[in-house]
Design a protein around this motif. Sequence first.
Motif, mmCIF file in Angstrom:
data_model
loop_
_atom_site.group_PDB
_atom_site.id
_atom_site.type_symbol
_atom_site.label_atom_id
_atom_site.label_comp_id
_atom_site.label_asym_id
_atom_site.label_seq_id
_atom_site.Cartn_x
_atom_site.Cartn_y
_atom_site.Cartn_z
ATOM 1 N N TYR A 106 -7.406 -1.137 -5.592
ATOM 2 C CA TYR A 106 -8.152 -0.064 -6.243
ATOM 3 C C TYR A 106 -8.287 -0.392 -7.721
ATOM 4 N N LEU A 107 -9.532 -0.664 -8.156
ATOM 5 C CA LEU A 107 -9.783 -1.046 -9.550
ATOM 6 C C LEU A 107 -8.777 -2.125 -9.965
ATOM 7 N N GLU A 108 -8.129 -1.929 -11.101
ATOM 8 C CA GLU A 108 -7.110 -2.878 -11.553
ATOM 9 C C GLU A 108 -5.725 -2.238 -11.511
ATOM 10 N N ASP A 109 -5.644 -1.090 -10.839
ATOM 11 C CA ASP A 109 -4.388 -0.337 -10.822
ATOM 12 C C ASP A 109 -3.358 -0.917 -9.875
ATOM 13 N N GLY A 110 -3.818 -1.529 -8.805
ATOM 14 C CA GLY A 110 -2.885 -2.039 -7.814
ATOM 15 C C GLY A 110 -3.379 -1.780 -6.413
ATOM 16 N N GLU A 111 -2.441 -1.726 -5.479
ATOM 17 C CA GLU A 111 -2.788 -1.588 -4.078
ATOM 18 C C GLU A 111 -2.929 -0.125 -3.674
ATOM 19 N N ILE A 112 -3.835 0.110 -2.736
ATOM 20 C CA ILE A 112 -3.947 1.443 -2.150
ATOM 21 C C ILE A 112 -2.824 1.593 -1.130
ATOM 22 N N LYS A 113 -2.009 2.605 -1.338
ATOM 23 C CA LYS A 113 -0.861 2.832 -0.463
ATOM 24 C C LYS A 113 -1.156 3.846 0.643
ATOM 25 N N ALA A 114 -2.066 4.788 0.356
ATOM 26 C CA ALA A 114 -2.365 5.815 1.352
ATOM 27 C C ALA A 114 -3.650 6.534 0.978
ATOM 28 N N PHE A 115 -4.251 7.157 1.972
ATOM 29 C CA PHE A 115 -5.413 8.032 1.755
ATOM 30 C C PHE A 115 -5.168 9.300 2.552
ATOM 31 N N ILE A 116 -5.375 10.431 1.897
ATOM 32 C CA ILE A 116 -5.230 11.717 2.555
ATOM 33 C C ILE A 116 -6.511 12.507 2.322
ATOM 34 N N GLY A 117 -7.043 13.095 3.385
ATOM 35 C CA GLY A 117 -8.313 13.790 3.228
ATOM 36 C C GLY A 117 -8.675 14.640 4.424
ATOM 37 N N TRP A 118 -9.953 14.996 4.471
ATOM 38 C CA TRP A 118 -10.494 15.993 5.386
ATOM 39 C C TRP A 118 -10.270 15.710 6.864
ATOM 40 N N ASP A 119 -9.995 14.463 7.225
ATOM 41 C CA ASP A 119 -9.893 14.125 8.640
ATOM 42 C C ASP A 119 -8.540 13.539 8.997
ATOM 43 N N GLY A 120 -7.568 13.668 8.096
ATOM 44 C CA GLY A 120 -6.244 13.181 8.430
ATOM 45 C C GLY A 120 -5.584 12.391 7.326
ATOM 46 N N LEU A 121 -4.686 11.535 7.737
ATOM 47 C CA LEU A 121 -3.846 10.765 6.821
ATOM 48 C C LEU A 121 -3.886 9.300 7.239
ATOM 49 N N ILE A 122 -4.003 8.401 6.260
ATOM 50 C CA ILE A 122 -3.922 6.965 6.511
ATOM 51 C C ILE A 122 -2.824 6.409 5.616
ATOM 52 N N LEU A 123 -1.787 5.874 6.224
ATOM 53 C CA LEU A 123 -0.641 5.366 5.483
ATOM 54 C C LEU A 123 -0.611 3.845 5.590
ATOM 55 N N LEU A 124 -0.630 3.169 4.435
ATOM 56 C CA LEU A 124 -0.635 1.708 4.407
ATOM 57 C C LEU A 124 0.680 1.125 3.897
ATOM 58 N N ASP A 125 1.594 2.004 3.472
ATOM 59 C CA ASP A 125 2.894 1.557 2.953
ATOM 60 C C ASP A 125 3.948 2.541 3.448
ATOM 61 N N LYS A 126 4.964 2.034 4.130
ATOM 62 C CA LYS A 126 5.980 2.912 4.726
ATOM 63 C C LYS A 126 6.833 3.621 3.679
#
Length: 651
Positions: free
Chosen positions: A35-55
């Motif tokens: 994500y940009l220059e901030d680092g890695e995307i760890k998770a996304f939470i939104g209207w259709d659920g949750l996506i977890l990429l880092d435990k």
Amino acid sequence: MAEVIFSSWGREIVDNRKGQPQPLGELQIKLPAQYLEDGEIKAFIGWDGLILLDKNVDVVAMAAEYMKRVQEKYCCGKCTPGKKGTRVLQDTLARILAGHGQEEDLQTIEDLALLLESCKCTLCMTSAIPVFDTIKYFRDEYLAYTRGEKTPAVNLRYTDKLTAPCMDRCPAHIDIPAYIEEIKDRRFDESLDVIRRNMPIPAVCGRVCPHPCETACRRALVDEPVSIMVLKRVAADHEWMHHKTPPMKPAPAKGKTVCVVGGGPAGISTAYYLALDGFKVTILDMLPEPGGTVAVGIPDYRMPRDLLRREYEIVEALGVEIRYNTKLGVDVSLKELKEQYDAVFLGVGAFRSKPMGVEGEDAGYEGFSEGGINYLRTVALGQPIKTGKRVIVVGGGNTAIDCVRVALREGAEDSILIYRRTRKEMPAESYEVDDADEEGVQFEFLRNPTRLVHEDGKVVGVEVVVMELGEPDESGRRRPAPMPGSEYVIPCDMVIPAIGQDPDLSFLEQDDLGIETTRWSTIVTKGGVLMTDSEGVFAGGDCEIGPMTVVAAVGQGRRAARAMSRWLTEGKAYRDDADAMEDLVAELGVFNKKEHTGLIGGLHREHQPKVSGAERARNYAEIELAMPESQAVTEAERCLRCYRVGMIAVG
């Protein structure tokens, strides 16, 4: 993207927390790893659920932050279920996170599901979905907080975004539910203010936009999509019909100058937003009047010239200077512009017609047009041209449709469109094809020209071959193939090829500025900010991605203006959170055509009045008339206000 640790996205559970990774099945998750220059995307939470990429993500802390933002930033407070329900969720999650929660608080959260189903819009009820998922699938983490076994770790940065299926599908990302809500409340000026945040030429896009937003309208899952484009026109027409002065004022001057080359939708949008931001902008245009492709490529019966000129006068009132009859590469070089201005935007459009590749098209026969876009431009500018009595136009796009319709208005007795596929595969908007049909245009489908037939240097016909459709090609349409021995001649006295056009980038050959181009004659830009390889030179619209829609060009112009502003003031062109989240959400997708809304339909779409085919075929008067404002209010009431909120965690 990174491995999915857990996902409830799309209501399909993928749980890889305790063993062998599970396949994603039909689930299509499109999230970038960075994500940009901030680092890695760890998770996304939104209207259709949750996506977890880092435990290691603290799901409880993320859910609490998400609901805090939903309640404080986006909940409108216009209905009790949404206002109260999200507040209870926010407070309960905050209490758990602070170590003061009880196990019964989890039941309190789950009990809110029924209440939130009765919200006025979808924002609050969809925002609760991922929170309920965290309670169901990460209950142990919540219990660890209630027992005092866990405290939050602040090691992630969160970024949120408000969206909607229609907003996401709109290339300019206009806040469509907001401007429709204002129309519903008869606040037309306020509606136009919302539109202009992302769209500086609303009278144009209220008429000629292909409205991709309507293909993602959830109302269509119930009965019919909302007339989003026409409602935009209603707001725009209200201003000029009531002789109101647009309220926009530019910011204090920043002391920087910008040259925009090309006054089409991309160029005028870039100029508009830069002028509002306090930059001195000059537009150079090769045409003698404003509008670019809209002025000379879209006939007046679709886009009245006086209203188009008004849109440009509004931009000029912000301090933008427009110089006409000035062509890049002829009257001035790009190198000279770089020396004269602090930044340059290239929005030169696509005015060079593609060749058909048939025998005789380069012979200079009388009656053969240089191309559809050139024919439309010659007619629009009132330049001398002789339209035949029996005209053939080759092509299946919007330009081809405009050519056959203009030919009728220019005196053709027979106006014939030849297309190598069937009507179903035509890239032109279906309603434009219907309009042409109503006006008397003749169609020859599954035909492809092979050579021009001539006598004494004049076109007298076109030899065509019959085509048949085979397997789909890369466009998804069935590939046409000629049937041997099926050739025959269609008599005519004029042929107009309209199979596409390319940008003319010959001006780049004058100076070695290192600007990379593609084999499709488009300019390469980098980093999602539309800057070329030449520092300070940006590009957008048709010359950057090829012939595109007006609204797509507007979206690029706005994106370029934002990047150019940062480059001029900070010395660096970059995407900010707004840009990055726009891109991320667009890639993820918001509209779910398989969604079951649970709503009862029956409120059918309102249509604007229209001049009949018989009346309109011989003049250039606008054929689609203004929708009465009372009718627009009725149509606006059909909007379901389908807002959603998404948030990423980055670390």
